[in-house]
Design a protein around this motif. Sequence first.
Motif, PDB file in Angstrom:
ATOM      1  N   ARG A 185       0.727  -1.136  -0.032  1.00 41.58           N
ATOM      2  CA  ARG A 185      -0.145  -0.081   0.170  1.00 41.58           C
ATOM      3  C   ARG A 185       1.007   1.280   0.056  1.00 41.58           C
ATOM      4  NH1 ARG A 185      -4.484   1.539   4.563  1.00 41.58           N
ATOM      5  NH2 ARG A 185      -5.478   3.508   3.605  1.00 41.58           N
ATOM      6  N   GLU A 186       1.978   1.347   0.575  1.00 44.71           N
ATOM      7  CA  GLU A 186       2.721   2.426   0.808  1.00 44.71           C
ATOM      8  C   GLU A 186       3.780   2.283  -0.466  1.00 44.71           C
ATOM      9  OE1 GLU A 186       2.650   0.087   2.844  1.00 44.71           O
ATOM     10  OE2 GLU A 186       1.718   0.894   4.809  1.00 44.71           O
ATOM     11  N   ALA A 187       3.904   1.607  -1.011  1.00 42.52           N
ATOM     12  CA  ALA A 187       4.777   1.197  -2.228  1.00 42.52           C
ATOM     13  C   ALA A 187       4.189   1.977  -3.603  1.00 42.52           C
ATOM     14  CB  ALA A 187       5.320  -0.075  -2.684  1.00 42.52           C
ATOM     15  N   ALA A 188       2.962   1.753  -3.858  1.00 45.18           N
ATOM     16  CA  ALA A 188       2.277   2.255  -5.180  1.00 45.18           C
ATOM     17  C   ALA A 188       0.901   2.429  -4.942  1.00 45.18           C
ATOM     18  CB  ALA A 188       2.546   1.109  -6.327  1.00 45.18           C
ATOM     19  N   LYS A 189       0.459   3.396  -6.009  1.00 48.94           N
ATOM     20  CA  LYS A 189      -0.901   3.793  -5.985  1.00 48.94           C
ATOM     21  C   LYS A 189      -1.568   3.511  -7.201  1.00 48.94           C
ATOM     22  CE  LYS A 189      -0.103   7.710  -2.663  1.00 48.94           C
ATOM     23  NZ  LYS A 189      -0.600   9.288  -2.521  1.00 48.94           N
ATOM     24  N   ASN A 190      -2.784   3.120  -7.202  1.00 50.66           N
ATOM     25  CA  ASN A 190      -3.434   2.829  -8.578  1.00 50.66           C
ATOM     26  C   ASN A 190      -3.646   3.913  -9.466  1.00 50.66           C
ATOM     27  OD1 ASN A 190      -4.117   0.293  -7.147  1.00 50.66           O
ATOM     28  ND2 ASN A 190      -6.155   0.838  -6.366  1.00 50.66           N
ATOM     29  N   GLY A 191      -3.504   3.512 -10.750  1.00 55.73           N
ATOM     30  CA  GLY A 191      -3.126   4.552 -11.579  1.00 55.73           C
ATOM     31  C   GLY A 191      -1.830   4.924 -11.962  1.00 55.73           C
ATOM     32  N   ASP A 192      -0.973   4.955 -11.156  1.00 56.11           N
ATOM     33  CA  ASP A 192       0.286   5.312 -11.398  1.00 56.11           C
ATOM     34  C   ASP A 192       1.197   4.619 -12.300  1.00 56.11           C
ATOM     35  OD1 ASP A 192      -0.095   7.202  -9.470  1.00 56.11           O
ATOM     36  OD2 ASP A 192       1.298   6.400  -7.769  1.00 56.11           O
ATOM     37  N   ALA A 193       2.207   4.963 -12.712  1.00 58.67           N
ATOM     38  CA  ALA A 193       3.197   4.227 -13.705  1.00 58.67           C
ATOM     39  C   ALA A 193       4.575   3.962 -12.592  1.00 58.67           C
ATOM     40  CB  ALA A 193       3.446   5.089 -14.834  1.00 58.67           C
ATOM     41  N   GLN A 194       4.602   3.121 -11.904  1.00 62.41           N
ATOM     42  CA  GLN A 194       5.753   2.635 -10.928  1.00 62.41           C
ATOM     43  C   GLN A 194       6.956   2.250 -11.791  1.00 62.41           C
ATOM     44  OE1 GLN A 194       5.989   3.461  -7.543  1.00 62.41           O
ATOM     45  NE2 GLN A 194       8.124   2.695  -8.106  1.00 62.41           N
ATOM     46  N   LYS A 195       8.199   2.911 -11.408  1.00 63.67           N
ATOM     47  CA  LYS A 195       9.328   2.548 -11.904  1.00 63.67           C
ATOM     48  C   LYS A 195       9.876   1.061 -11.234  1.00 63.67           C
ATOM     49  CE  LYS A 195      14.097   3.566 -13.175  1.00 63.67           C
ATOM     50  NZ  LYS A 195      15.174   4.585 -13.037  1.00 63.67           N
ATOM     51  N   VAL A 196      10.006   0.052 -11.961  1.00 60.69           N
ATOM     52  CA  VAL A 196      10.425  -1.218 -11.367  1.00 60.69           C
ATOM     53  C   VAL A 196      11.686  -1.665 -11.998  1.00 60.69           C
ATOM     54  CG1 VAL A 196       9.730  -3.813 -11.126  1.00 60.69           C
ATOM     55  CG2 VAL A 196       8.002  -1.920 -11.396  1.00 60.69           C
ATOM     56  N   VAL A 197      12.658  -2.225 -11.211  1.00 52.59           N
ATOM     57  CA  VAL A 197      14.008  -2.508 -11.531  1.00 52.59           C
ATOM     58  C   VAL A 197      14.460  -4.017 -11.251  1.00 52.59           C
ATOM     59  CG1 VAL A 197      16.629  -2.209 -11.498  1.00 52.59           C
ATOM     60  CG2 VAL A 197      14.785  -0.277 -11.601  1.00 52.59           C
ATOM     61  N   PHE A 198      14.370  -4.679 -12.313  1.00 53.78           N
ATOM     62  CA  PHE A 198      14.760  -6.463 -12.348  1.00 53.78           C
ATOM     63  C   PHE A 198      16.515  -6.172 -12.478  1.00 53.78           C
ATOM     64  CE2 PHE A 198      10.317  -5.908 -13.724  1.00 53.78           C
ATOM     65  CZ  PHE A 198       9.903  -7.242 -13.284  1.00 53.78           C
ATOM     66  N   SER A 199      16.812  -7.424 -11.739  1.00 54.93           N
ATOM     67  CA  SER A 199      18.202  -7.445 -11.680  1.00 54.93           C
ATOM     68  C   SER A 199      18.599  -9.021 -11.971  1.00 54.93           C
ATOM     69  CB  SER A 199      18.979  -6.842 -10.318  1.00 54.93           C
ATOM     70  OG  SER A 199      20.258  -7.221 -10.363  1.00 54.93           O
ATOM     71  N   PHE A 200      19.278  -9.138 -13.132  1.00 52.23           N
ATOM     72  CA  PHE A 200      19.618 -10.497 -13.532  1.00 52.23           C
ATOM     73  C   PHE A 200      20.960 -11.014 -13.296  1.00 52.23           C
ATOM     74  CE2 PHE A 200      15.610  -9.185 -15.686  1.00 52.23           C
ATOM     75  CZ  PHE A 200      14.785 -10.269 -15.616  1.00 52.23           C
ATOM     76  N   SER A 201      21.128 -12.320 -13.098  1.00 52.29           N
ATOM     77  CA  SER A 201      22.676 -12.762 -12.772  1.00 52.29           C
ATOM     78  C   SER A 201      23.684 -12.516 -14.116  1.00 52.29           C
ATOM     79  CB  SER A 201      22.582 -14.311 -12.628  1.00 52.29           C
ATOM     80  OG  SER A 201      21.972 -14.857 -13.854  1.00 52.29           O
ATOM     81  N   LYS A 202      23.419 -12.387 -15.254  1.00 54.52           N
ATOM     82  CA  LYS A 202      23.936 -12.180 -16.419  1.00 54.52           C
ATOM     83  C   LYS A 202      23.886 -10.683 -16.976  1.00 54.52           C
ATOM     84  CE  LYS A 202      25.288 -15.121 -19.190  1.00 54.52           C
ATOM     85  NZ  LYS A 202      25.195 -16.020 -20.582  1.00 54.52           N
ATOM     86  N   THR A 203      22.780 -10.449 -17.260  1.00 56.13           N
ATOM     87  CA  THR A 203      22.018  -9.429 -17.818  1.00 56.13           C
ATOM     88  C   THR A 203      22.333  -8.046 -17.087  1.00 56.13           C
ATOM     89  OG1 THR A 203      20.564 -10.460 -19.227  1.00 56.13           O
ATOM     90  CG2 THR A 203      20.384  -8.024 -19.372  1.00 56.13           C
ATOM     91  N   GLY A 204      22.001  -8.263 -15.733  1.00 57.87           N
ATOM     92  CA  GLY A 204      22.213  -6.935 -15.001  1.00 57.87           C
ATOM     93  C   GLY A 204      20.876  -6.340 -14.693  1.00 57.87           C
ATOM     94  N   GLU A 205      20.888  -4.904 -14.481  1.00 57.64           N
ATOM     95  CA  GLU A 205      19.587  -4.209 -14.283  1.00 57.64           C
ATOM     96  C   GLU A 205      18.634  -3.949 -15.507  1.00 57.64           C
ATOM     97  OE1 GLU A 205      20.084  -0.919 -12.017  1.00 57.64           O
ATOM     98  OE2 GLU A 205      20.547  -2.028 -10.198  1.00 57.64           O
ATOM     99  N   VAL A 206      17.440  -4.329 -15.368  1.00 59.90           N
ATOM    100  CA  VAL A 206      16.338  -4.093 -16.600  1.00 59.90           C
ATOM    101  C   VAL A 206      15.411  -3.221 -16.077  1.00 59.90           C
ATOM    102  CG1 VAL A 206      15.003  -5.019 -18.490  1.00 59.90           C
ATOM    103  CG2 VAL A 206      16.993  -6.202 -17.859  1.00 59.90           C
ATOM    104  N   ALA A 207      15.129  -1.959 -16.457  1.00 58.99           N
ATOM    105  CA  ALA A 207      14.217  -1.108 -15.918  1.00 58.99           C
ATOM    106  C   ALA A 207      13.059  -0.771 -16.823  1.00 58.99           C
ATOM    107  CB  ALA A 207      14.745   0.108 -15.269  1.00 58.99           C
ATOM    108  N   LEU A 208      11.892  -0.684 -16.188  1.00 54.85           N
ATOM    109  CA  LEU A 208      10.707  -0.039 -16.967  1.00 54.85           C
ATOM    110  C   LEU A 208       9.681   0.578 -15.946  1.00 54.85           C
ATOM    111  CD1 LEU A 208       8.646  -3.038 -18.016  1.00 54.85           C
ATOM    112  CD2 LEU A 208      10.069  -3.049 -16.263  1.00 54.85           C
ATOM    113  N   ARG A 209       8.782   0.924 -16.562  1.00 51.52           N
ATOM    114  CA  ARG A 209       7.722   1.672 -15.716  1.00 51.52           C
ATOM    115  C   ARG A 209       6.209   0.876 -16.053  1.00 51.52           C
ATOM    116  NH1 ARG A 209       7.974   6.106 -12.888  1.00 51.52           N
ATOM    117  NH2 ARG A 209      10.169   7.472 -13.294  1.00 51.52           N
ATOM    118  N   ALA A 210       5.627   0.429 -14.736  1.00 52.07           N
ATOM    119  CA  ALA A 210       4.810  -0.617 -14.690  1.00 52.07           C
ATOM    120  C   ALA A 210       3.312   0.190 -14.306  1.00 52.07           C
ATOM    121  CB  ALA A 210       4.930  -1.831 -13.957  1.00 52.07           C
ATOM    122  N   PHE A 211       2.416  -0.094 -14.880  1.00 52.95           N
ATOM    123  CA  PHE A 211       1.034   0.467 -14.491  1.00 52.95           C
ATOM    124  C   PHE A 211       0.645  -0.328 -13.361  1.00 52.95           C
ATOM    125  CE2 PHE A 211       0.663   1.611 -19.007  1.00 52.95           C
ATOM    126  CZ  PHE A 211       0.797   3.043 -19.038  1.00 52.95           C
TER     127      PHE A 211
END
Length: 225
Positions: free
Chosen positions: A130-156
């Motif tokens: 509830r504190e992390a994201a609000k409905n309707g927002d486009a929240q930045k999310v960062v995935f971190s992988f063992s070889k590729t490293g960080e992959v970021a995007l904005r998720a609804f």
Amino acid sequence: MSRSLRRGALAATALVFSLAPLTACGAGNNAQTLGVKPDNAATSVDKISLQNITVVTQPKADAEGPAVVTGTVFNSDTSAQTLDSVKLPGTNATVKLAPAKGSGPITVPALGSVQLGGTGNASAMIENGREAAKNGDAQKVVFSFSKTGEVALRAFVFPSDTYFKGVGPSSAPSASASGGTPSGSSSPGAGAGAAGQDAPGTPSGSASNSASADAETDAGTGTSH
């Protein structure tokens, strides 16, 4: 050729050339309509592709409880990678990762994919959703992988309803479920019928046996009441 015929031929040629770009927009392998992208969060970095990434919150906006990150992770590499972490920059959210089976990291197989969210799939749970994201927002999310490293995007961000009901977090427990009457001390009479006990107002076994004994005694002695 007369001057009027030449003017007509030039006009017809100009019309053909002016229509050519318009017809090219709607046909062929390079049609501009093929460049239209769906309205969802997707990106690719190196051999990793993320599609339909969404942050799904509790069904009701004022409900406490976790949220989840859903979507599909694709790996086009010939070797597997692990998803080491998922972060929501700008928040204090902690995302807990769990594979579909067992424990340990989430592994994205070589030339395969992993689904996040839903029954029987890997999960990425935002503990203080509830504190992390609000409905309707486009929240930045960062995935971190063992070889590729960080992959970021904005998720609804959407509530766990309609399309996202099957992949979203479960409803937060109600007050009665979490702080109700202690087990084994439920109110008298609750569930008595289901347990095979005598319902209120029904004579107990000893009382009914006593009544039968009195009737037999009266029948033997001939005494009437």
